[in-house]
Scaffold this motif. Structure first.
Motif, PDB file in Angstrom:
ATOM      1  N   PHE A 216     -23.706  30.906  -6.061  1.00 50.39           N
ATOM      2  CA  PHE A 216     -24.927  31.390  -6.710  1.00 50.39           C
ATOM      3  C   PHE A 216     -24.591  32.431  -7.775  1.00 50.39           C
ATOM      4  O   PHE A 216     -25.131  32.406  -8.882  1.00 50.39           O
ATOM      5  CB  PHE A 216     -25.863  31.978  -5.658  1.00 50.39           C
ATOM      6  CG  PHE A 216     -26.979  32.794  -6.247  1.00 50.39           C
ATOM      7  CD1 PHE A 216     -28.033  32.196  -6.927  1.00 50.39           C
ATOM      8  CD2 PHE A 216     -26.955  34.184  -6.151  1.00 50.39           C
ATOM      9  CE1 PHE A 216     -29.046  32.958  -7.464  1.00 50.39           C
ATOM     10  CE2 PHE A 216     -27.955  34.933  -6.702  1.00 50.39           C
ATOM     11  CZ  PHE A 216     -29.015  34.325  -7.359  1.00 50.39           C
ATOM     12  N   ALA A 219     -23.114  30.699 -10.765  1.00 49.40           N
ATOM     13  CA  ALA A 219     -24.131  29.992 -11.540  1.00 49.40           C
ATOM     14  C   ALA A 219     -25.005  30.972 -12.293  1.00 49.40           C
ATOM     15  O   ALA A 219     -25.413  30.736 -13.435  1.00 49.40           O
ATOM     16  CB  ALA A 219     -24.985  29.124 -10.611  1.00 49.40           C
ATOM     17  N   LEU A 220     -25.289  32.123 -11.652  1.00 53.47           N
ATOM     18  CA  LEU A 220     -26.108  33.125 -12.312  1.00 53.47           C
ATOM     19  C   LEU A 220     -25.379  33.724 -13.509  1.00 53.47           C
ATOM     20  O   LEU A 220     -25.961  33.954 -14.574  1.00 53.47           O
ATOM     21  CB  LEU A 220     -26.464  34.227 -11.316  1.00 53.47           C
ATOM     22  CG  LEU A 220     -27.465  35.272 -11.782  1.00 53.47           C
ATOM     23  CD1 LEU A 220     -28.803  34.636 -12.106  1.00 53.47           C
ATOM     24  CD2 LEU A 220     -27.630  36.353 -10.722  1.00 53.47           C
ATOM     25  N   GLY A 237     -33.610  30.514 -17.272  1.00 56.53           N
ATOM     26  CA  GLY A 237     -33.135  29.799 -16.083  1.00 56.53           C
ATOM     27  C   GLY A 237     -32.593  30.747 -15.042  1.00 56.53           C
ATOM     28  O   GLY A 237     -32.810  30.562 -13.839  1.00 56.53           O
ATOM     29  N   ALA A 238     -31.855  31.797 -15.502  1.00 55.34           N
ATOM     30  CA  ALA A 238     -31.297  32.771 -14.561  1.00 55.34           C
ATOM     31  C   ALA A 238     -32.407  33.554 -13.878  1.00 55.34           C
ATOM     32  O   ALA A 238     -32.334  33.845 -12.674  1.00 55.34           O
ATOM     33  CB  ALA A 238     -30.351  33.720 -15.284  1.00 55.34           C
ATOM     34  N   LEU A 241     -33.958  31.271 -11.301  1.00 52.90           N
ATOM     35  CA  LEU A 241     -33.053  31.055 -10.178  1.00 52.90           C
ATOM     36  C   LEU A 241     -32.978  32.292  -9.279  1.00 52.90           C
ATOM     37  O   LEU A 241     -33.026  32.192  -8.050  1.00 52.90           O
ATOM     38  CB  LEU A 241     -31.645  30.711 -10.708  1.00 52.90           C
ATOM     39  CG  LEU A 241     -30.574  30.458  -9.641  1.00 52.90           C
ATOM     40  CD1 LEU A 241     -30.968  29.281  -8.772  1.00 52.90           C
ATOM     41  CD2 LEU A 241     -29.220  30.199 -10.296  1.00 52.90           C
ATOM     42  N   THR A 244     -36.371  32.784  -7.415  1.00 59.69           N
ATOM     43  CA  THR A 244     -36.545  31.736  -6.401  1.00 59.69           C
ATOM     44  C   THR A 244     -35.616  31.964  -5.215  1.00 59.69           C
ATOM     45  O   THR A 244     -36.003  31.764  -4.056  1.00 59.69           O
ATOM     46  CB  THR A 244     -36.279  30.354  -7.027  1.00 59.69           C
ATOM     47  OG1 THR A 244     -37.162  30.161  -8.132  1.00 59.69           O
ATOM     48  CG2 THR A 244     -36.505  29.256  -5.998  1.00 59.69           C
ATOM     49  N   GLN A 245     -34.369  32.406  -5.530  1.00 62.91           N
ATOM     50  CA  GLN A 245     -33.430  32.667  -4.447  1.00 62.91           C
ATOM     51  C   GLN A 245     -33.929  33.788  -3.522  1.00 62.91           C
ATOM     52  O   GLN A 245     -33.884  33.670  -2.299  1.00 62.91           O
ATOM     53  CB  GLN A 245     -32.054  33.038  -5.035  1.00 62.91           C
ATOM     54  CG  GLN A 245     -30.994  33.378  -4.007  1.00 62.91           C
ATOM     55  CD  GLN A 245     -30.536  32.163  -3.212  1.00 62.91           C
ATOM     56  OE1 GLN A 245     -30.918  31.032  -3.517  1.00 62.91           O
ATOM     57  NE2 GLN A 245     -29.725  32.410  -2.186  1.00 62.91           N
ATOM     58  N   THR A 248     -36.851  32.558  -1.467  1.00 59.58           N
ATOM     59  CA  THR A 248     -36.387  31.650  -0.407  1.00 59.58           C
ATOM     60  C   THR A 248     -35.771  32.422   0.751  1.00 59.58           C
ATOM     61  O   THR A 248     -36.020  32.122   1.925  1.00 59.58           O
ATOM     62  CB  THR A 248     -35.370  30.653  -0.982  1.00 59.58           C
ATOM     63  OG1 THR A 248     -35.982  29.908  -2.046  1.00 59.58           O
ATOM     64  CG2 THR A 248     -34.894  29.692   0.100  1.00 59.58           C
ATOM     65  N   THR A 275     -28.538  40.199  -3.024  1.00 61.23           N
ATOM     66  CA  THR A 275     -29.026  39.509  -4.231  1.00 61.23           C
ATOM     67  C   THR A 275     -29.973  40.395  -5.032  1.00 61.23           C
ATOM     68  O   THR A 275     -30.001  40.327  -6.272  1.00 61.23           O
ATOM     69  CB  THR A 275     -29.743  38.212  -3.822  1.00 61.23           C
ATOM     70  OG1 THR A 275     -28.867  37.412  -3.044  1.00 61.23           O
ATOM     71  CG2 THR A 275     -30.203  37.427  -5.045  1.00 61.23           C
TER      72      THR A 275
END
Length: 332
Positions: A216, A219-220, A237-238, A241, A244-245, A248, A275
């Motif tokens: 993650f 990707a970030l 997008g970051a 993401l 959303t992470q 979740t 995070t």
């Protein structure tokens, strides 16, 4: 001469008259006596007739009395037989009542065993103490006032007290706090990150959670755009993401409370705390409050020790006949 004859004849006449009168009176007395004798004879005959009638009636009455005595004796014999039969019926009825009572007690125990097994599954498999409380209460109701199971009822009551002591309100409030925090994530300010990928040379861990976290972060980092004025910024997008992470992770932590899964609960909160500073601006007051909330919630034990009902189940099963309940349903 004439006078003397007259004087001598006069007493004779008087005597004759007296004799006649006496004779008449005697005849009348005799006639009366005879009449009285006839009357008496008639009365005697009547009395004799009445006596014969009474004797006949008396004989009939004696015959009827003998018949009544015989009938009474027969009735007494029949009554004695009926009383004996009635006693036998009472004994049989008492046996049937005892049998029905025993059957009811056995079925109550069987029902209680099934309810205890259901409560055990609700606790161990479903992690649903609230439903287990209702099931255990129904099991106690099924057992009623059975003195033979008083010790088991005491055990079940202790299990109920242990379950009722659980902080269900705290768990519900924690779930609500996590749900509200997840909804709040999109409104919190994002953190501006520096350029460059710091994870390029980092070895991949073997753990599934740690591996997902490293992927993650990489990707970030790959989504970060660097401006010409050296002010880092996250791409759209970051941002999506990262938000959303976090949502979740908080949602999974809330679900772990419902399942009473302490390892998953702590893992989700730890990942969320890791995070959060990567995605959000930790200088913002709302973000700081969220950090403190996550730290507090991480101290909560959502999976306290739940009662084990196996001993109570086995104790009830031992009191049931094998033919009624079945050996196949008993635990070894």
């Amino acid at each position: 001469m004439a006078k003397s004859d007259y004087s001598s004849s006069s007493p004779r006449a008087t005597n004759r008259t007296a004799l006649v009168v006496v004779s008449v009176l005697a005849l009348l007395g005799l006639a009366y006596a005879l009449l009285r004798v006839d009357i008496l004879r008639a009365r005697i005959a009547t009395l004799q007739t009445d006596t014969h009638v009474l004797q006949d009636n008396n004989a009939q009455l004696r015959t009827q009395l003998d018949e009544l005595l015989k009938t009474q004796q027969i009735t007494r014999t029949q009554l004695s037989q009926l009383q004996t039969e009635l006693g036998v019926v009472h004994e049989q009825l008492g046996g049937l009542r005892e049998g029905v009572t025993t059957a009811k007690q056995q079925w109550a125990k069987i029902e209680a065993v099934h309810l205890l097994r259901l409560a055990q599954d609700q606790l161990q498999l479903g992690h649903d103490p609230a439903s287990a409380i209702q099931t255990l209460t129904a099991a106690l109701t099924a057992l009623g006032n059975d003195k033979e199971t008083s010790a088991i009822q005491q055990q079940v009551s202790q299990h109920l007290q242990q379950l009722n002591a659980l902080p269900f309100a705290l768990y519900a409030r924690t779930q609500q706090q996590l749900a509200q925090a997840a909804q709040q994530i999109p409104q919190l300010p994002l953190r501006q990150q520096s350029s460059g990928n710091q994870d390029d040379g980092e070895p991949l861990p073997e753990s599934g959670i740690d591996l997902a976290w490293v992927k993650f972060r990489r990707a970030l980092s790959s989504l970060i755009n660097v401006h010409t004025d050296s002010t880092p910024a996250l791409s759209g997008g970051a941002q999506l993401l990262g938000q959303t992470q976090l949502q979740t992770l908080l949602t999974q932590a809330a679900l772990a409370i419902r399942a009473q899964d302490q390892p998953t609960y702590l893992a989700m909160l730890n990942q969320a705390q890791t995070t959060l500073p990567v995605v959000l601006d930790t200088q913002h007051a709302a973000v700081k409050n969220l950090q403190r909330l996550l730290q507090q919630l991480a101290q909560l034990n959502i999976a306290p020790a739940l009662p084990d009902l196996d001993n109570s189940i086995r104790a009830l099963e031992r009191g049931l006949p094998a033919a009624t309940y079945g050996q196949s349903q008993q635990k070894p």
